[in-house]
Design a protein around this motif. Sequence first.
Motif, PDB file in Angstrom:
ATOM      1  N   ASP A 121       0.840  -1.195   0.000  1.00 46.12           N
ATOM      2  CA  ASP A 121       0.000   0.000   0.000  1.00 46.12           C
ATOM      3  C   ASP A 121       0.879   1.251   0.000  1.00 46.12           C
ATOM      4  O   ASP A 121       1.595   1.499   0.969  1.00 46.12           O
TER       5      ASP A 121
ATOM      6  N   ASN B  78       0.262   3.766   2.948  1.00 42.46           N
ATOM      7  CA  ASN B  78       0.498   3.329   4.310  1.00 42.46           C
ATOM      8  C   ASN B  78       1.835   3.879   4.789  1.00 42.46           C
ATOM      9  O   ASN B  78       2.777   3.151   5.066  1.00 42.46           O
TER      10      ASN B  78
ATOM     11  N   ALA C 243      -5.239   4.496   4.314  1.00 39.49           N
ATOM     12  CA  ALA C 243      -4.475   3.268   4.495  1.00 39.49           C
ATOM     13  C   ALA C 243      -5.304   2.184   5.170  1.00 39.49           C
ATOM     14  O   ALA C 243      -5.060   0.996   4.971  1.00 39.49           O
TER      15      ALA C 243
END
Length: 147
Positions: A97, A100, A123
């Motif tokens: 991700d 994130n 996230a």
Amino acid sequence: MLNSRPASQKIPAQRAFLRAGLLATVVGAALASSGPAATAAEQGSGASDTAAGFKAAAEGLTAPVSGTVSGTGRGLGESLTVVKKLPLNPMANTGSDPLNNAVATQVADFREVSTAALTGPLARGATLTELPLVGPVVGTAIDTLPH
């Protein structure tokens, strides 16, 4: 060769504007042509009959338009209700991700400043209405549309 797009291929927005202009022209022509015809047919009836003819023509044109606008509003309301429940980040809660991440800094003994408040909800897989600041406004706006 400045433009690589063929001349016959038009942008969809241009087509939509052309169609809207054509529709407005047709409606205007219909309104304009119904007045003299009603006046010629009811020459001896008086001005009140002509006004009634204009009113009937206007109502005949506004009923389909209002139905179309109402249906479009309902369709938009239903589709946006679904959209507001979808997660914005399809890669949320995965190892790859890109959202994130958070950066934080602290100067001296001041409170720490971090980007986690902005990137954190994305996230975690937040929906449109769960975003800070924007979420409540968008949720209220979507809920006011007809369903």
